[in-house]
Design an enzyme around this catalytic site. Structure first.
Site, PDB file in Angstrom:
ATOM      1  N   THR A 216     -13.123   0.547  -3.539  1.00  0.00           N
ATOM      2  CA  THR A 216     -12.511   0.891  -2.356  1.00  0.00           C
ATOM      3  C   THR A 216     -13.346   1.971  -1.421  1.00  0.00           C
ATOM      4  OG1 THR A 216     -10.306   2.063  -1.688  1.00  0.00           O
ATOM      5  CG2 THR A 216     -11.834   3.020  -3.487  1.00  0.00           C
TER       6      THR A 216
ATOM      7  N   PHE B 221     -11.893  -1.159   4.637  1.00  0.00           N
ATOM      8  CA  PHE B 221     -11.095  -0.348   5.277  1.00  0.00           C
ATOM      9  C   PHE B 221     -10.898  -0.647   6.724  1.00  0.00           C
ATOM     10  CE2 PHE B 221      -9.835   3.463   2.503  1.00  0.00           C
ATOM     11  CZ  PHE B 221      -9.580   2.676   1.296  1.00  0.00           C
TER      12      PHE B 221
ATOM     13  N   GLU C 137      -6.348   4.784  -9.077  1.00  0.00           N
ATOM     14  CA  GLU C 137      -7.527   5.519  -8.521  1.00  0.00           C
ATOM     15  C   GLU C 137      -8.232   6.097  -9.516  1.00  0.00           C
ATOM     16  OE1 GLU C 137      -9.581   6.139  -4.775  1.00  0.00           O
ATOM     17  OE2 GLU C 137      -7.816   5.166  -4.895  1.00  0.00           O
TER      18      GLU C 137
ATOM     19  N   ASP D 137       1.036  -1.022   0.079  1.00  0.00           N
ATOM     20  CA  ASP D 137      -0.216   0.116   0.160  1.00  0.00           C
ATOM     21  C   ASP D 137       0.760   1.319   0.031  1.00  0.00           C
ATOM     22  OD1 ASP D 137      -2.303   1.476   0.241  1.00  0.00           O
ATOM     23  OD2 ASP D 137      -2.755   1.169   2.294  1.00  0.00           O
TER      24      ASP D 137
ATOM     25  N   LYS E 151      -9.604   1.743  -9.256  1.00  0.00           N
ATOM     26  CA  LYS E 151      -9.958   2.024  -8.084  1.00  0.00           C
ATOM     27  C   LYS E 151     -11.327   2.952  -7.960  1.00  0.00           C
ATOM     28  CE  LYS E 151      -7.611   2.145  -4.101  1.00  0.00           C
ATOM     29  NZ  LYS E 151      -6.674   2.622  -3.147  1.00  0.00           N
TER      30      LYS E 151
END
Length: 323
Positions: free
Chosen positions: A157, A179, A96, A16, A133
């Site tokens: 996400t 998350f 993303e 990450d 994402k």
């Protein structure tokens, strides 16, 4: 074997980070980025060349339109970082989509198409090596559903609720990112506690529930725990399909030699009595509304990514003026 090596034997480990050195050091299968990580990385001197390339490209493609220049710069920067990461990892990189498009299905699809084109120009088959994402809003899930049908794979996400997870699986999303740490953050603040034992951590419990549901009902969507606050959360999810882990926590795992025990088991999940559920748009929105944590953290996450996107845009504009 250290704990990181043991974890890799039962779970796909994803880095990450946008830092190439950390990715090379810990040798994950995949890597994931977001605007916050790219903002940090873009300001490091070793990545100046990537920023210069993106700014130059934005000027060329955007012509005399400053807004178009900025968009092309941002897209090129994301692809440049993604392409460099793909030289290191054997699997895929998550790129993303602008979080400001989180409530616009058509615009999300158009932005993904643009990124696909840029990856193709870089010689990369996006359908094989990129996950797009997208925030797990109803509109984002619908965009992912259409992209998946076209062979473009998505990482949903900012996922905080069971309803979001089920809707993503029913849409055929390749992967979801619950998350863990942000769920914990909310409960600590709301309940005014310092923390939870790993087995009672609300984020860990959420991912465990989603994992068991997916395996029990045969969904192929990959569950990738994300946003960890400590290694105890990671150890409590050993056996999850994927875990995306920041470099500092990867280092802690690599330095730990204690035995690691599988906690999530797809075979055991098949024996569980878990009713199947489904959500149409109204049911999805109501379920999200009924869960304050998920509602608040989804909105906050979108705002945070949008804010860092604006900061990164300003950074590239300032960079271009100073270059």
């Amino acid at each position: 074997m250290n704990s990181l090596e043991q974890l890799k034997a039962m779970t796909t480990v994803v880095a990450d980070t946008g830092d190439f050195g950390s990715i090379a050091e810990y040798r994950p299968q995949d890597a994931t980025t977001n605007p916050s990580l790219l903002l940090k990385a873009a300001q490091l001197p070793q990545y100046r060349g990537l920023v210069e390339d993106a700014v130059r490209f934005g000027r060329e493609r955007g012509g005399g339109d400053p807004q178009a220049q900025t968009q092309w710069t941002m897209d090129r920067l994301a692809v440049d970082f993604g392409a460099e990461i793909l030289k290191i990892v054997p699997g895929r990189v998550s790129t993303e989509i602008d979080s400001r498009l989180s409530f616009d299905t058509a615009a999300t699809i158009r932005r993904a198409e643009c990124l696909v084109g840029l990856y193709e120009e870089a010689g990369i088959d996006a359908s094989a090596r990129v996950l797009f994402k997208i925030a797990s809003t109803w509109e984002g899930i619908r965009a992912a559903e259409q992209l998946e049908r076209r062979g473009l794979h998505c990482n949903l996400t900012l996922l905080f609720s069971f309803a979001q997870a089920v809707a993503c699986a029913e849409a055929g999303a390749t992967l979801i990112s619950p998350f863990v740490g942000r769920i914990l953050d909310w409960y600590k603040k709301d309940r005014q506690v310092d923390g939870y034992p790993a087995q009672d951590d609300p984020g860990v419990l959420s991912v465990t529930r989603i994992f068991n549901y997916f395996k029990r009902h045969g969904y192929q969507t990959v569950v990738m725990g994300a946003s960890f606050r400590n290694i105890d959360e990671i150890l409590a999810l050993a056996g999850c399909d994927y875990l995306t882990i920041a470099p500092a926590l990867l280092a802690e795992l690599a330095a730990r030699d204690a035995p690691l025990v599988r906690q999530l088991d797809a075979a055991k999940a098949l024996t569980l009595d878990i009713p199947k559920v489904s959500y149409d748009e109204c049911a999805f929105r109501w379920a999200l509304n009924e869960e304050p944590m998920a509602t608040e953290k989804l909105a906050e996450g979108i705002r945070m990514f949008a804010a860092d996107t604006r900061k990164l845009e300003q950074f590239t504009r300032d960079f271009g003026r100073d270059a």
